[in-house]
Structures are given as structure tokens and as C-alpha cells.
Design a protein around this motif. Structure first.
Motif, PDB file in Angstrom:
ATOM      1  N   UNK A   1     -36.302  91.925  37.944  1.00 39.50           N
ATOM      2  CA  UNK A   1     -35.931  90.758  38.746  1.00 39.50           C
ATOM      3  C   UNK A   1     -36.930  89.622  38.591  1.00 39.50           C
ATOM      4  N   UNK A   2     -38.221  89.951  38.501  1.00 39.79           N
ATOM      5  CA  UNK A   2     -39.219  88.873  38.491  1.00 39.79           C
ATOM      6  C   UNK A   2     -39.617  88.457  37.069  1.00 39.79           C
ATOM      7  N   UNK A   3     -38.597  88.142  36.289  1.00 35.62           N
ATOM      8  CA  UNK A   3     -38.832  87.564  34.974  1.00 35.62           C
ATOM      9  C   UNK A   3     -37.906  86.374  34.801  1.00 35.62           C
ATOM     10  N   UNK A   4     -38.352  85.411  33.976  1.00 35.50           N
ATOM     11  CA  UNK A   4     -37.467  84.290  33.647  1.00 35.50           C
ATOM     12  C   UNK A   4     -36.611  84.609  32.421  1.00 35.50           C
ATOM     13  N   UNK A   5     -36.901  85.739  31.802  1.00 35.29           N
ATOM     14  CA  UNK A   5     -36.161  86.097  30.580  1.00 35.29           C
ATOM     15  C   UNK A   5     -34.943  86.931  30.941  1.00 35.29           C
TER      16      UNK A   5
ATOM     17  N   UNK B   1     -28.352 101.127  39.431  1.00 37.81           N
ATOM     18  CA  UNK B   1     -29.274 100.082  38.975  1.00 37.81           C
ATOM     19  C   UNK B   1     -30.544 100.120  39.815  1.00 37.81           C
ATOM     20  N   UNK B   2     -31.652  99.827  39.141  1.00 36.38           N
ATOM     21  CA  UNK B   2     -32.937  99.683  39.845  1.00 36.38           C
ATOM     22  C   UNK B   2     -33.370  98.225  39.713  1.00 36.38           C
ATOM     23  N   UNK B   3     -33.586  97.557  40.825  1.00 38.95           N
ATOM     24  CA  UNK B   3     -34.155  96.208  40.777  1.00 38.95           C
ATOM     25  C   UNK B   3     -35.663  96.322  40.669  1.00 38.95           C
ATOM     26  N   UNK B   4     -36.192  96.041  39.482  1.00 39.14           N
ATOM     27  CA  UNK B   4     -37.627  96.204  39.232  1.00 39.14           C
ATOM     28  C   UNK B   4     -38.396  94.968  39.636  1.00 39.14           C
ATOM     29  N   UNK B   5     -39.484  95.173  40.354  1.00 37.47           N
ATOM     30  CA  UNK B   5     -40.455  94.113  40.616  1.00 37.47           C
ATOM     31  C   UNK B   5     -41.774  94.607  40.033  1.00 37.47           C
ATOM     32  N   UNK B   6     -42.152  94.042  38.894  1.00 38.56           N
ATOM     33  CA  UNK B   6     -43.346  94.518  38.180  1.00 38.56           C
ATOM     34  C   UNK B   6     -44.528  93.651  38.603  1.00 38.56           C
TER      35      UNK B   6
ATOM     36  N   UNK C   1     -45.998  88.304  37.646  1.00 36.08           N
ATOM     37  CA  UNK C   1     -46.588  89.345  38.497  1.00 36.08           C
ATOM     38  C   UNK C   1     -47.377  88.790  39.680  1.00 36.08           C
ATOM     39  N   UNK C   2     -47.679  87.488  39.646  1.00 34.22           N
ATOM     40  CA  UNK C   2     -48.565  86.930  40.680  1.00 34.22           C
ATOM     41  C   UNK C   2     -47.762  86.491  41.910  1.00 34.22           C
ATOM     42  N   UNK C   3     -46.990  87.396  42.450  1.00 30.94           N
ATOM     43  CA  UNK C   3     -46.144  87.049  43.600  1.00 30.94           C
ATOM     44  C   UNK C   3     -46.938  87.167  44.897  1.00 30.94           C
ATOM     45  N   UNK C   4     -46.863  86.155  45.742  1.00 29.99           N
ATOM     46  CA  UNK C   4     -47.474  86.306  47.060  1.00 29.99           C
ATOM     47  C   UNK C   4     -46.470  87.033  47.973  1.00 29.99           C
ATOM     48  N   UNK C   5     -46.904  87.312  49.180  1.00 28.53           N
ATOM     49  CA  UNK C   5     -46.085  88.138  50.076  1.00 28.53           C
ATOM     50  C   UNK C   5     -44.718  87.505  50.336  1.00 28.53           C
TER      51      UNK C   5
ATOM     52  N   UNK D   1     -41.118  89.032  49.326  1.00 24.41           N
ATOM     53  CA  UNK D   1     -40.097  89.231  50.364  1.00 24.41           C
ATOM     54  C   UNK D   1     -38.773  88.597  49.929  1.00 24.41           C
ATOM     55  N   UNK D   2     -38.870  87.445  49.279  1.00 21.60           N
ATOM     56  CA  UNK D   2     -37.643  86.767  48.822  1.00 21.60           C
ATOM     57  C   UNK D   2     -36.935  87.591  47.745  1.00 21.60           C
TER      58      UNK D   2
END
Ligand code: 1GP
Length: 238
Positions: free
Chosen positions: A87-91, A117-122, A137-141, A145-146
Motif C-alpha cells: 500500500x505504501x508505494x507510489x509504484x 489479500x494482504x495490505x502490506x505496510x513496509x 517507509x517514513x510514515x508518521x503515526x 493511521x490513514x
């Protein structure tokens, strides 16, 4: 609707088909009392090394799932199949691109009632999967949460996988994610190499996944995580 088998899993060992594992170690892992074994890896996963590992695990009763990292390693005969979506990729190819390509050919043959399906947050920038997929990967809290709202409430994915592979993560973030989901099960994996870390992760997440420690001369420590998770109550749904 019948509930999926992974919904009761609290502890899981993840085995990488690319990595050597002796019969003795595999025996210890499969007889450890873990709830399941997931077969999966980021690179070097082939049909042959996946079949080989599956056939060795099949000597045991432990449930065995495949995390399908590519079309080439889509091997039949597992109890369950997980399809990662980063999920946390622009690709977009890592979110749905490769998956749609595979479905063009394999969609009619997939055992859909054994597939999720697994929603991955790496979240570990040094993880191979983060580098391969260009994960942010540099997600703040708040951002995390979003993403969890996106996965759980909008996309209604059955699993949110918080992945710190190779390093131990921020359990306060994991706990917060776990508290906010309404339908998804939260898997946590990354850097668990002791009973203490396993306990903390088991308090924060629904399902705790242990990988590297099996291979890195820390087998005893890896095995100790099974009992630690078993003894830990997750104060969260699931
Ligand atoms: C890897 O989440 C798993 O995909 C487990 O992480 O290998 O760091 O234990 P470790």
C-alpha cells in the motif's frame, strides 16, 4: 460465511524457499506448536524451491500457506494463499500491477475460498521488500493511521501486514493500527528474536510472524517465541 483459517493464528513462522534449512531445524519449526508456517520471500523464489519446501513441510500436520510473491512461484497444494499488495508505494505495479498480470493467466484456477489479500505496510527502509517496491517507509503515526483506514475501511482488506522485516518495529504504532481496524486482522513481522519481543508484539498485533531468527543461529530463541505468544493475551479484537 466460513471464517478463514488464519483468523485464529496468533503465531506463525515464515520460511524463505531461497534459504537453506536443515531437516533438524525444519522439524523443530514444524513441531514447535506454532499455528502455521507461511512460505514466502522477496527474491529468488522459484517454482522448484517452493515445491521442494512445501513437500518437506507436508511431512508435518502444521497448516502451511504460501505468500505469493510472483507468478512463477504460484504452486498448488498449500492450505492457504496470501497475495501481498504493497500500500505504501507510489509504484502501482506492486499494489495491483503484477497481481493483475498474474490474474490474466491464473484467475480461473485460483482457489478463491483459500485466498486472501494482504495490505502490506513496509516500514523498515533497509528491508529488501522496501527497496524492491520503493516503499515510503517514513510514515508518521497519522499517515500510518490513514493507510490503515484505507486498507480496513475503504478497501476492506482482510489482513493489514505491518512489515519491519529485519528490524524490530515500533509497537506503539502497531498497537494503534490494531486498535483502529474493524474487520482486518493485523499481522506483525520484523526482528522478533526473543520471547520478550514476541510477547510485546503479541500484545500489539493479532498475529505475530517470526522469520529471520530461524536461520541466524538463533533457533532456540525463535522457538521460544511460540510459547511467549501463546501465553500473551491480545487485548484487541481477534
Ligand atoms: C518477514 O515479517 C517477516 O516477512 C518476519 O520478519 O524475518 O525480521 O523475523 P523477520
Amino acid at each position: 460465511m466460513q471464517s478463514a483459517i488464519y483468523e485464529t493464528w496468533r503465531h506463525v513462522f515464515k520460511l524463505d524457499p531461497e534459504r537453506e534449512i536443515s531437516d533438524e531445524t525444519l522439524d523443530a519449526v514444524c513441531m514447535s506448536g506454532t499455528d502455521a508456517v507461511i512460505v514466502g520471500g522477496t527474491t529468488g523464489v522459484t517454482y522448484d524451491n517452493t515445491v521442494d519446501l512445501l513437500s518437506r513441510i507436508r511431512r508435518y500436520e502444521v497448516p502451511c500457506a504460501l505468500e505469493v510473491s510472483g507468478e512463477a512461484s504460484a504452486v498448488p497444494g498449500f492450505d492457504y494463499y496470501f497475495i501481498p499488495m504493497v500500500l505504501n508505494t507510489d509504484r502501482a505495479e506492486w499494489l495491483i500491477g503484477h497481481q493483475v498480470e498474474a490474474l490474466r493467466r491464473l484467475g480461473a484456477f485460483i482457489p478463491w475460498d483459500q485466498t486472501a489479500a494482504e495490505g502490506y505496510l513496509i516500514l523498515n527502509p533497509d528491508a529488501k521488500a522496501a527497496q524492491l517496491t520503493g516503499a515510503r517507509t517514513d510514515l508518521d503515526a497519522e499517515s500510518l493511521a490513514a493507510y490503515v483506514y484505507m486498507a480496513d475501511r475503504l478497501m476492506r482488506l482482510p489482513i493489514v501486514y505491518i512489515e519491519y522485516s529485519g528490524t524490530y518495529g515500533d509497537m506503539s504504532l502497531v498497537k494503534r493500527a490494531c486498535k483502529s481496524v474493524t474487520g482486518a486482522r493485523v499481522f506483525y513481522g520484523g526482528g522478533i528474536d526473543s520471547a520478550d519481543k514476541a510477547r510485546q508484539a503479541a500484545e500489539a498485533a493479532h498475529t505475530v510472524i517470526v522469520g529471520n531468527a530461524i536461520y541466524d543461529d538463533r533457533l532456540e530463541a525463535a522457538l521460544s517465541t511460540v510459547q511467549a505468544v501463546r501465553e500473551t493475551v491480545c487485548g484487541l479484537r481477534g
